[in-house]
Design an enzyme around this catalytic site. Structure first.
Site, PDB file in Angstrom:
ATOM      1  N   GLU B 325       0.764  -1.075   0.090  1.00  0.00           N
ATOM      2  CA  GLU B 325      -0.027   0.113   0.212  1.00  0.00           C
ATOM      3  C   GLU B 325       1.004   1.064  -0.001  1.00  0.00           C
ATOM      4  O   GLU B 325       0.633   2.201  -0.706  1.00  0.00           O
ATOM      5  CB  GLU B 325      -0.845  -0.052   1.226  1.00  0.00           C
ATOM      6  CG  GLU B 325      -2.129   0.754   0.900  1.00  0.00           C
ATOM      7  CD  GLU B 325      -3.241   0.146   2.036  1.00  0.00           C
ATOM      8  OE1 GLU B 325      -3.031  -0.513   2.926  1.00  0.00           O
ATOM      9  OE2 GLU B 325      -4.341   1.076   2.075  1.00  0.00           O
ATOM     10  N   GLU B 328       2.331   1.743  -3.478  1.00  0.00           N
ATOM     11  CA  GLU B 328       1.135   2.207  -4.405  1.00  0.00           C
ATOM     12  C   GLU B 328       0.992   3.664  -3.894  1.00  0.00           C
ATOM     13  O   GLU B 328       0.629   4.447  -5.064  1.00  0.00           O
ATOM     14  CB  GLU B 328      -0.062   1.552  -3.755  1.00  0.00           C
ATOM     15  CG  GLU B 328      -1.445   1.622  -4.730  1.00  0.00           C
ATOM     16  CD  GLU B 328      -2.663   0.970  -4.574  1.00  0.00           C
ATOM     17  OE1 GLU B 328      -2.565  -0.090  -3.549  1.00  0.00           O
ATOM     18  OE2 GLU B 328      -3.620   1.135  -5.171  1.00  0.00           O
ATOM     19  N   CYS B 352      -8.121  -2.233   4.063  1.00  0.00           N
ATOM     20  CA  CYS B 352      -7.805  -3.420   4.872  1.00  0.00           C
ATOM     21  C   CYS B 352      -9.194  -3.769   5.561  1.00  0.00           C
ATOM     22  O   CYS B 352      -9.315  -4.720   6.245  1.00  0.00           O
ATOM     23  CB  CYS B 352      -6.833  -3.252   5.736  1.00  0.00           C
ATOM     24  SG  CYS B 352      -6.190  -1.854   5.969  1.00  0.00           S
ATOM     25  N   SER B 372      -7.207   1.909  -2.425  1.00  0.00           N
ATOM     26  CA  SER B 372      -5.957   1.013  -2.450  1.00  0.00           C
ATOM     27  C   SER B 372      -6.447  -0.201  -3.073  1.00  0.00           C
ATOM     28  O   SER B 372      -7.385  -0.837  -2.521  1.00  0.00           O
ATOM     29  CB  SER B 372      -4.951   0.901  -1.366  1.00  0.00           C
ATOM     30  OG  SER B 372      -4.248  -0.293  -1.566  1.00  0.00           O
ATOM     31  N   LYS B 411     -15.074  -9.837   7.905  1.00  0.00           N
ATOM     32  CA  LYS B 411     -14.006 -10.545   7.183  1.00  0.00           C
ATOM     33  C   LYS B 411     -14.601 -11.861   6.748  1.00  0.00           C
ATOM     34  O   LYS B 411     -13.942 -12.347   5.721  1.00  0.00           O
ATOM     35  CB  LYS B 411     -12.925 -10.859   8.263  1.00  0.00           C
ATOM     36  CG  LYS B 411     -12.130  -9.703   8.743  1.00  0.00           C
ATOM     37  CD  LYS B 411     -11.070  -9.410   7.547  1.00  0.00           C
ATOM     38  CE  LYS B 411     -10.411  -8.338   8.000  1.00  0.00           C
ATOM     39  NZ  LYS B 411      -9.513  -7.534   6.846  1.00  0.00           N
ATOM     40  N   GLU B 414     -15.617 -10.704   3.185  1.00  0.00           N
ATOM     41  CA  GLU B 414     -14.432 -10.901   2.447  1.00  0.00           C
ATOM     42  C   GLU B 414     -13.773 -11.922   2.061  1.00  0.00           C
ATOM     43  O   GLU B 414     -13.474 -12.362   0.851  1.00  0.00           O
ATOM     44  CB  GLU B 414     -13.274  -9.864   3.313  1.00  0.00           C
ATOM     45  CG  GLU B 414     -12.029  -9.538   2.548  1.00  0.00           C
ATOM     46  CD  GLU B 414     -10.960  -8.885   3.664  1.00  0.00           C
ATOM     47  OE1 GLU B 414     -10.429  -7.820   2.790  1.00  0.00           O
ATOM     48  OE2 GLU B 414     -10.689  -9.321   4.565  1.00  0.00           O
ATOM     49  N   GLU B 419     -13.908 -12.533  -6.019  1.00  0.00           N
ATOM     50  CA  GLU B 419     -12.590 -12.145  -6.674  1.00  0.00           C
ATOM     51  C   GLU B 419     -11.359 -12.473  -5.595  1.00  0.00           C
ATOM     52  O   GLU B 419     -10.269 -12.521  -6.001  1.00  0.00           O
ATOM     53  CB  GLU B 419     -12.432 -10.519  -6.583  1.00  0.00           C
ATOM     54  CG  GLU B 419     -12.684  -9.637  -5.386  1.00  0.00           C
ATOM     55  CD  GLU B 419     -14.264  -9.323  -5.344  1.00  0.00           C
ATOM     56  OE1 GLU B 419     -15.027 -10.166  -5.425  1.00  0.00           O
ATOM     57  OE2 GLU B 419     -14.364  -8.370  -4.963  1.00  0.00           O
ATOM     58  N   CYS B 582     -10.333  -1.875  14.447  1.00  0.00           N
ATOM     59  CA  CYS B 582     -10.446  -3.280  14.701  1.00  0.00           C
ATOM     60  C   CYS B 582     -10.909  -3.718  16.167  1.00  0.00           C
ATOM     61  O   CYS B 582     -11.404  -4.891  16.141  1.00  0.00           O
ATOM     62  CB  CYS B 582      -9.431  -3.996  13.955  1.00  0.00           C
ATOM     63  SG  CYS B 582      -9.028  -3.576  12.222  1.00  0.00           S
TER      64      CYS B 582
END
Lengths: 616, 651
Positions: B325, B328, B352, B372, B411, B414, B419, B582
């Site tokens: 990241e 990037e 994230c 990102s 999560k 996710e 993908e 988190c």
């Protein structure tokens, strides 16, 4: 093809919403008017319309959905072109029993079997409901196969003096018989046919056709136009409020808060933006006097609101008109227009450029609880009509968080009368804590139902005698949240200190089944509570359940104990006045007609109706 | 009006159960009672959700001038934005007697504005409270022993306290509502719902998502979504904050423990687990520890004893995320500032937090290009386990079951995203919440807090301070800055910030902007040479970064960017869907509160200081992966294929 049609419809709904936003704006207060127009146009509020509205207004789609689901008149499912809503509250049901037509035990079985009765203990109106179901070949809650008619129940529509009554879309039909129902259905079919497929009937009820009876001479009839306003302008705000305080005028909605004080509190607020709201959400079963005022004396109501506005320093007033009274909207608009033309409403009242006050109409969409003043405010702000917490009061933070006077229709109408004739005139009648006169809505088992005016302190016996209810065994005073009085207490007085009421009196003849009355009331509350607080939401459901279970064998001593305890909890712990009083009527029936409750009910309003059916 | 605001609040004397106390005007009766140790039971009230607390949350001034604390004003929970929703007072458990009032008053919403005499216990109060509970139970269908909240249920606890018995109004013998669809990640069981509406308030006023709404009215009332859709089809971001605030078992997360146990039992499977930083700081709460007790290394022991074959540290892939990241970011800055490419790429948004990702997909898809493309640490670890590690250890990737311990319900979503299988295998097979893993450890009969400590497994096992602070809001930013500042300036970050603690990005304010001058630049390290020739273009620049946590604040930041406010000038913004980051995740132990979240944050920063490795670019495990596997460097071809992804609009 099907997919194309869906896209087509979505585009149509979206375009409709766009045009309505153009008209009403995209503030939250525009939400209900927009949804109402969509619902009127299509018979329901389509998902695509809500999604679009969410996109434009920034109000979350789930929130809009929650609002739509709150109000009985909205639907999220397609319905018929003609939505028929038959009243199932006491006076309407009783009026049909009285006609002595076929009672419906087999029918009732049928209805229960096919799930037409949404809630146990739901009562219904026989000849009319039967005719509707037979003619349309559907049950309640259903739509005909051709998509023409949807049949629904509704709670009290304020037509109790001309029961039974029903709504066809926004049109009111009263004094129904099987014959009239057939005529109405035929007329609907004819209209639909002549208009082609895309027809949806909107309000065209002639106000004169649902006038009802005015039982005795009314003070309002003697009031000359604008004299109250002239008097108020001559006095100035302080003296107006002082006069109202001296006159002891108390709110006519039921709670009886001193009107002059309410205005003084509001005027005293530092916030310059203030509002006047007229509570015309007359939903208490058996009450229809506000309807009478709005159809007979709309300008008196407007005058009262103008005086309130000029007195407390508000520029804008709103009449929150219950959805069931949609047919009165045009009538009220005309009255407002007349007042504007006459220079007593709008910019520059009475030629004084400094005095401005205008009034708009805000439509309710079928929710009894919106008669609770803070629920009404929530509704006007485009939310679910849920009562607010008790603090702060509307006089401090009301509509849009601004100081707001909320008064009942009748309260406003009394104001010009008092200012014209003086506080002395008013306090010359009535009692120590209940000054003056007030209107009563009489319905049920009596020869002359209608609106009557009496001074406070008049006995129930006097009233019942005037309306021709000589053999009454009881009377429900104050509507569903009122008290059921037995004959031996008819000597009691109607006043805040004895029998307080919003004006509703429903009379029960000698052969009425009080068990069914109790069931009808509890079914009403189970359905019409806002659903926020535990005691009211679940309490009413449990009370109704106890009654339904006890119908056959009667309620037991254990039930009585539980009902008392529950009623106490609901009374002490509910969030708003509605919940606090929701078990009152039941407890009074238990106290005064306990033997009937112990015997069980017929499931019908009329005693012995089931027995008759069996022998037939 | 302005005068009224500056007026000092009055002190008002009240008497509660005979005790005298003086409180500030506007204090609720409930708060006043707590001050003198009087416990009033509540259900619909949650400290995070009362209008009072919400008002203390900081949000951005729309006019927002310069960066720094003074630009933030109190989040205005004015009448127009909240209406009745801002106030609870629905459950009627907290009712008390107030002298002069005819009815009992809900203490949680009764502000004290004049001297009052209050009783919090009496026969009438106890009766009413018990009846309220009886009524709730008369509609409550579900077996307490079969409920995930058994033993940690506010309703159960109060029923025990008030002696609620079955014979009063009865209990439903069959479900009154459809049983929930277990495929949902956020599982809503209306049969256990008491309609306190905490979930609605959490979702709307705390998170700004508005996925939930009250439905119908009267006895037909319920909680629903737009068009009564299943949670998995609703505009829900799976953040799980509603689960954390549900007083009963009406809201839970999908239980994946059975599948994980099955995999562990399967001799053919290699079951690996990674543990994220936030659960390590919180799982102790499920074992009776004080909030803020880190159990990182005891957890390693417990997981091995549960049967996991390998226990890896998510801080490894957090460091990897920083490398990707951060690179990037440098790429984007170079593209915009030097090559004059479209400024749409800036500010770069972190990616994230899967709740935040779904939030932007639903509500602000026009900003997806700013996200990102780096996968989250969970997914990066997953991708490497089934490629690099499988190759290294000679494992068949098909036989690896990759599990994660996360503080997060999102999560799970996710891990399930289509993908996330660019290696040809699912990056992650099961994402477990802290609560689920706590249950597994209990099922294994392990006394977690008292287990011996064990290290993580090689080759993803060096605990990193930069990685561990990912658990707290501002942590990703701090880790990124430790690396970016050091790489760009060629100077130790300790020379800029004492102990490398970049404190300006820390804290619980809802949204904040921080400016850091780049006074000197160093040479480009080898690992980045393929991307930029030098750092001269950054010399004298002021690096502007933003931090926001809780999607309510994220909304404010997005609005600010739209309006051209200070956040629009940022180069990099960290977004976390959950309040506190988190550590306040939707999968963390229940209950949650500001105090609990603060304690967890202290544990996290404490561990950071205790670890030897505190900068992502110094993580030897990470550097080895670049040497051995991702040989074309950060944001290179290989990493792009495995460690980066793209998201799409759900509007």
């Amino acid at each position: 093809m099907a997919a194309e049609a869906t896209v087509d419809l979505s585009a149509r709904y979206t375009a409709k919403v766009d045009s309505l936003v153009e008209r009403y704006g995209k503030e939250r207060t525009a939400l209900l008017p927009i949804l109402r127009d969509v619902n009127t146009e299509y018979g329901f509020v389509p998902e695509a319309a809500m999604a679009r509205l969410s996109e434009i207004t920034g109000i979350a789609n789930a929130e809009i959905y929650g609002v739509v689901k709150f109000y009985s008149f909205f639907s999220t499912e397609p319905r018929g072109k003609f939505i028929i809503r038959l009243c199932r509250t006491m006076s309407c049901v009783m009026s049909q029993n009285a006609q002595g037509q076929a009672s419906g035990s087999p029918l009732r079985k049928l209805m229960e079997t096919f799930g037409f009765m949404k809630t146990p203990g739901q009562t219904w109106a026989h000849p009319v409901s039967e005719t509707l179901m037979k003619e349309l070949e559907i049950g309640f809650g259903e739509t005909t196969a051709d998509g023409m008619f949807t049949l629904e129940w509704t709670n009290c529509m304020g037509m109790c003096d001309q029961a039974p009554a029903m709504l066809v879309n926004e049109d009111v039909h009263v004094n129904l018989t099987a014959e009239r129902v057939r005529d109405i259905l035929a007329a609907c079919r004819r209209e639909a046919e002549s208009a082609g497929g895309d027809f949806r009937k909107t309000a065209a009820t002639d106000v004169a056709s649902v006038r009802g009876t005015i039982g005795n001479p009314l003070s309002f009839s003697e009031e000359k136009p604008d004299t109250g306003l002239d008097a108020a302008l001559a006095m100035g705000p302080e003296e107006v409020m002082e006069t109202l305080v001296t006159a002891g005028l108390r709110g006519r909605g039921g709670a009886g808060f001193p009107t002059g004080k309410k205005w003084q509190f509001t005027r005293a607020q530092a916030e310059p933006e203030k509002y006047i709201v007229c509570n015309a959400d007359e939903g208490e079963p058996g009450t229809f006097k506000d309807r009478m005022i709005m159809s007979e004396f709309p300008e008196l109501l407007i005058e009262g609101m103008v005086i309130a506005g000029l007195t407390v320093g508000a520029k804008q007033g709103m009449i929150y008109l219950r959805g069931e009274y949609s047919y009165l909207r045009g009538h009220l608009e005309e009255a407002l227009e007349r007042c504007r033309a006459r220079g007593v409403l709008g910019q520059g009242i009475k030629g004084n450029p400094d005095l401005s006050f205008d009034i708009g109409i805000y439509m309710g969409m079928g929710a009894y609880v919106c008669g609770e003043e803070t629920a009404l405010l929530e509704s006007m702000e485009g939310r679910r009509g849920e009562p607010r917490n008790r603090f702060p009061f509307p006089v401090e933070q009301g509509y849009l968080g601004k100081p707001t006077v909320i008064n009942n229709v009748e309260t406003f109408a009394w104001v010009p009368c008092i200012l014209t004739r003086g506080a002395e005139w008013f306090i010359a009648q009535g009692t120590e804590s209940s000054k003056g006169r007030r209107l009563f809505s009489l319905s049920g088992d009596c020869a002359r139902p209608g609106v009557y005016e009496y001074p406070f302190g008049t006995t129930l016996a006097q009233i019942l005698s005037d309306v021709g209810a000589h053999d009454a065994k009881g009377a429900l005073v104050g509507g569903a949240c009122g008290t059921c009085i037995p004959a031996d207490q008819f000597g009691r007085e109607l006043a805040f200190e004895d029998l307080a009421t919003g004006g509703s009196i429903i009379v029960f003849g000698p052969d009425r089944d009080m068990f069914a009355v109790a069931e009808n009331i509890q079914a009403f509350f189970a359905e019409e509570g806002c659903g926020q607080c535990t005691p009211c939401r679940i309490g009413n459901a449990r009370l109704l359940e106890m009654l339904s279970e006890g119908r056959e064998h009667g309620i037991t001593e254990d039930d009585v104990r539980k009902i008392r305890e529950l009623s106490d909890t609901m009374g002490f712990a509910s969030k708003c006045g509605l919940g606090q009083t929701a078990a009152h009527a039941l407890v009074s029936i238990m106290e005064n007609f306990g033997d009937e409750l112990a015997r069980g009910g017929t499931g019908d309003m009329k005693q012995g109706a089931a027995a008759e059916q069996v022998s037939a | 009006m302005a005068q009224a605001k500056t007026e000092k609040k009055q002190q008002i004397p009240v008497v509660i159960d005979g005790k005298d106390i003086t409180v500030e005007e506007g204090t609720t009766v409930l708060e006043a009672a707590r001050m003198i140790g009087v416990h009033i039971p509540t259900l619909c009230h949650h400290d995070d959700l009362c209008a009072h607390t919400l008002k203390q949350g900081k949000a951005l001034d729309k006019k927002g001038k310069k960066a720094g604390d003074e630009t933030y004003k109190d989040l205005t929970l004015d009448h127009a934005t909240t209406g009745a929703a801002a106030t609870s007072g629905n459950c009627r458990m907290c009712i008390v007697e107030v002298e002069g009032q005819r009815t009992l008053q809900a203490s949680c919403i009764m502000p004290i504005d004049k001297p009052l005499k209050i009783r919090t216990t009496s026969a009438a109060i106890r009766h009413a409270r018990r009846n309220v509970l009886e009524l709730m139970m008369s509609e409550h269908f579900g077996d307490c022993t079969a409920c995930l909240r058994n033993g940690n249920c506010e309703l159960q606890k109060l029923c025990a306290e008030y002696g609620v018995r079955e014979d009063w109004f009865g209990r439903p013998v069959e479900p009154l509502y459809d049983m929930p669809d277990e495929r949902n990640i956020i599982v809503r069981d209306m049969n256990k719902c008491i309609m306190c509406r905490r979930c609605i308030k959490t979702c709307a006023l705390y998170q700004g998502v508005y996925a939930l709404t009250p439905d119908e009215k009267g006895e037909h009332s319920g909680i629903s979504t737009f068009m009564d859709k299943e949670m998995m089809e609703a505009w829900c971001i799976n953040c799980g904050q509603c689960v954390n605030r549900c007083p009963t078992g009406a809201l839970t997360e999908r239980d994946d423990t059975r599948e994980v146990w099955d995999a562990i039992e399967d001799p053919d499977k290699i079951v690996v687990i990674q543990t994220a930083p936030a659960p390590r700081a919180a799982i102790g709460e499920s074992f009776g520890c004080e909030p803020g007790t880190p159990l990182t290394f005891q957890l390693n022991t417990a997981l091995r004893r549960c049967g996991f074959d390998k226990v890896f540290d998510t801080t490894f892939s957090a460091d990897l995320t920083i490398m990707e990241e951060g690179t990037e970011l440098i790429k984007r800055l170079y593209a915009v500032l030097v090559n004059g490419e479209s400024a749409d790429a800036l500010p770069q948004f972190t990616s994230c937090s899967p709740g935040w990702i779904k939030f932007i997909e639903h509500f602000h898809p026009e900003y997806l290009p700013k996200l990102s493309s780096a996968k989250s640490p969970q997914q990066m670890m997953g991708a490497l386990v089934k490629t690099y590690l499988a190759e290294k250890n000679g494992w068949d990737p098909d036989k690896i079951v990759s599990v994660s311990l996360m503080p997060c319900t999102a999560k799970k979503f996710e891990a399930d995203r289509e993908e996330m299988d660019s290696s040809g295998f699912r990056d992650i097979d099961y994402a477990l919440t802290t609560r689920e893993v706590a249950r597994m450890i209990k099922q294994a009969g392990l006394d977690l807090p008292n287990l011996e400590k064990e290290e993580f497994d090689h080759p993803f096992g060096i605990p990193s301070g930069a990685g561990i602070i990912f658990a707290a809001t501002g942590g990703v930013m701090e880790a990124a800055l430790r690396t970016v500042l050091e790489i760009v300036t060629g100077d130790d970050v300790e020379n800029l910030f004492e102990n490398a603690n970049i404190t300006p990005v820390r804290g619980f304010e809802g949204a904040r902007v921080i400016e850091l001058p780049v006074e000197k630049v160093g040479p480009v390290p080898d690992i980045l040479k393929h991307l930029v020739p030098d750092f001269e273009w950054l010399k004298g620049a002021r690096l502007k970064v933003g931090v926001a946590h809780g999607t309510w604040n994220a909304t404010r930041v997005i609005e600010d960017i739209k309006a051209g406010g200070p956040f629009s000038e940022c180069h990099f913004i960290e977004f976390m869907a959950c309040p506190g980051g988190c550590l306040g995740g939707g999968g963390q132990p229940i209950p949650t509160s500001r105090e609990i979240r603060s304690a967890r944050a202290r544990a996290v920063y404490g561990e950071d200081m205790a670890y030897e490795l505190r900068k992502s670019h110094e993580n030897e495990d990470v550097l080895r992966v670049y040497r051995e596997f991702l040989t074309d460097g950060p944001c290179g071809h290989r990493s792009h294929e495995l460690l980066h992804t793209h998201y799409h609009s759900r509007k």
